[in-house]
Design an enzyme around this catalytic site. Structure first.
Site, mmCIF file in Angstrom:
data_model
loop_
_atom_site.group_PDB
_atom_site.id
_atom_site.type_symbol
_atom_site.label_atom_id
_atom_site.label_comp_id
_atom_site.label_asym_id
_atom_site.label_seq_id
_atom_site.Cartn_x
_atom_site.Cartn_y
_atom_site.Cartn_z
ATOM 1 N N HIS A 149 -9.397 2.686 -2.356
ATOM 2 C CA HIS A 149 -7.992 2.411 -2.040
ATOM 3 C C HIS A 149 -7.390 1.460 -3.076
ATOM 4 O O HIS A 149 -7.251 0.260 -2.830
ATOM 5 C CB HIS A 149 -7.925 1.815 -0.634
ATOM 6 C CG HIS A 149 -6.567 1.407 -0.172
ATOM 7 N ND1 HIS A 149 -5.389 1.953 -0.664
ATOM 8 C CD2 HIS A 149 -6.184 0.492 0.779
ATOM 9 C CE1 HIS A 149 -4.362 1.397 -0.060
ATOM 10 N NE2 HIS A 149 -4.817 0.501 0.818
ATOM 11 N N CYS A 170 0.813 -1.224 0.000
ATOM 12 C CA CYS A 170 0.000 0.000 0.000
ATOM 13 C C CYS A 170 0.847 1.275 0.000
ATOM 14 O O CYS A 170 0.361 2.336 -0.385
ATOM 15 C CB CYS A 170 -0.930 0.033 1.205
ATOM 16 S SG CYS A 170 -2.007 -1.397 1.343
ATOM 17 N N CYS A 194 -0.867 2.841 6.556
ATOM 18 C CA CYS A 194 -0.408 1.528 6.997
ATOM 19 C C CYS A 194 -0.111 0.665 5.769
ATOM 20 O O CYS A 194 -0.560 0.968 4.657
ATOM 21 C CB CYS A 194 -1.439 0.862 7.881
ATOM 22 S SG CYS A 194 -3.050 0.575 7.113
#
Length: 377
Positions: free
Chosen positions: A333, A90, A363
């Site tokens: 996302h 991510c 995160c």
């Protein structure tokens, strides 16, 4: 040292994986359209670009090979512009900005396009042929489902379902208000799907209420608290940010959005990966010589409501300054693209809202965090 600045930000619309308007668009084609638009909008001289740096969490299939180089070719960049794909799950596209900042600081180039892409429609989570290390899988939580880590954070930080759902509703409301006020339009690049143009996000659910979220079944643990409504959706999207030296921007008349004040990464236990922003943000703020009280804008990736609440609580953030135009629970996302989105967005909000310091942080699966502190110019 020559200051490093953000001089442009653009992204595709974000749409739900599998059933959204971008599900049939190749990720390399999508990213190329965003890169091309960023060059046109900023007026940067393409021949001056040193490198195109793209993050991708699962660089396989249509987003495999070295997708950064291929996107550069598809976007019509000069052959002289190099390309590199980065993977920090991510955090991939925020890492691309950090890499460019380091290159500029050491005199290895003046201008870079940084960004990321993820088609969660066309390349599944874990990739097409996941092969976890058996010993590591047995000994650690390195391969644990992200949803399970969100449940772990909720339990350890004592964050109940009602609190998570209230947070998710606020995210949806902020996003809906930003869309209604036209505050997202300037950052979005319309994507040509071959069957029409996609001009707006398809992920937000403005009709969301506490009542509708309360009716959902838990998604990862029958006895848990995390639902689809308090989790970021699987998303397709691409982002791009122009990172240059301050001297180059001034000499070439580029509009500077913010300067990069500090960056950081950190690790944490994989089973509570959602708290990764805490350690990374503390490092980045210490390096910038500031505290949470100095922040005017915060872009915190909302992977899950539980981990967002835990991070806000532990860092002592003012939620009124967090995700002013909404976050990933509503906007989506697309894994490899998110870091550049929230960094570019933080720079944009510093300009629009005023103030001096912004923090972008997220995160990362496997137990990491990443953070960037920006300063107004």
């Amino acid at each position: 040292m020559n200051d490093i600045v953000i001089a442009g930000y653009a992204r595709s619309p974000f749409h739900l994986a599998g059933k959204g308007a971008l599900a049939r668009v190749r990720p390399d084609d999508m990213a190329a359209q965003v890169v091309r638009a960023l060059v046109e909008r900023t007026g940067v001289k393409a021949e001056d670009l040193e490198d195109l740096l793209l993050g991708c969490a699962f660089p396989e299939g249509e987003q495999g090979f070295n997708i950064a180089r291929l996107v550069g070719l598809l976007a019509g960049l000069p052959h002289s512009v190099a390309g590199m794909t980065l993977n920090r799950f991510c955090g991939s596209s925020m890492s691309s900005i950090h890499y460019a900042a380091g290159q500029i600081a050491m005199g290895a180039g003046d201008t870079f396009i940084c960004g990321g892409v993820e088609s969660m429609s066309r390349v599944p989570m874990m990739g097409f042929n996941p092969m976890p290390n058996p010993a590591l899988a047995k000994a650690t939580a390195a391969y644990m489902s992200m949803g399970t880590t969100a449940e772990n954070v909720a339990k350890e930080w004592n964050i109940g379902r009602e609190e998570q759902e209230a947070f998710a509703v606020r995210s949806q409301q902020k996003t809906a208000a930003a869309i209604a006020a036209g505050k997202l339009a300037d950052e979005i690049v319309a994507i040509d799907t071959g069957k029409g143009m996609v001009e707006a996000d398809g992920t937000p659910r403005p009709e969301t209420t506490a009542e509708t979220l309360a009716s959902l079944k838990t998604a990862f643990d029958a006895n848990g608290t995390v639902t689809a409504g308090t989790s970021s959706p699987l998303t397709d999207g691409a982002t791009a940010v122009l990172v240059t030296s301050a001297d180059y921007a001034a000499a070439n008349g580029l509009k500077v959005m913010a300067k990069v004040r500090s960056v950081a990464v950190s690790g944490c236990k994989p089973e509570i990966m959602g708290i990764g922003p805490i350690g990374a943000s503390r490092k980045a703020m210490e390096r910038a010589g500031i505290t949470a009280a100095d922040l005017d804008v915060v872009e915190l990736n909302e992977a899950f409501a539980s981990q967002s609440i835990a991070v806000i609580r532990d860092l002592g953030l003012d939620e009124a300054k967090v995700n002013i135009d909404g976050g990933a629970l509503a906007i989506g996302h697309p894994l490899g693209a998110t870091g550049a989105r929230i960094t570019g967005k933080a720079a944009q909000l510093l300009q629009r809202e005023g103030g001096r310091f912004a923090l972008a942080t997220q995160c990362i699966g496997g137990g990491q965090g990443i953070a960037t502190v920006l300063e107004a110019v």
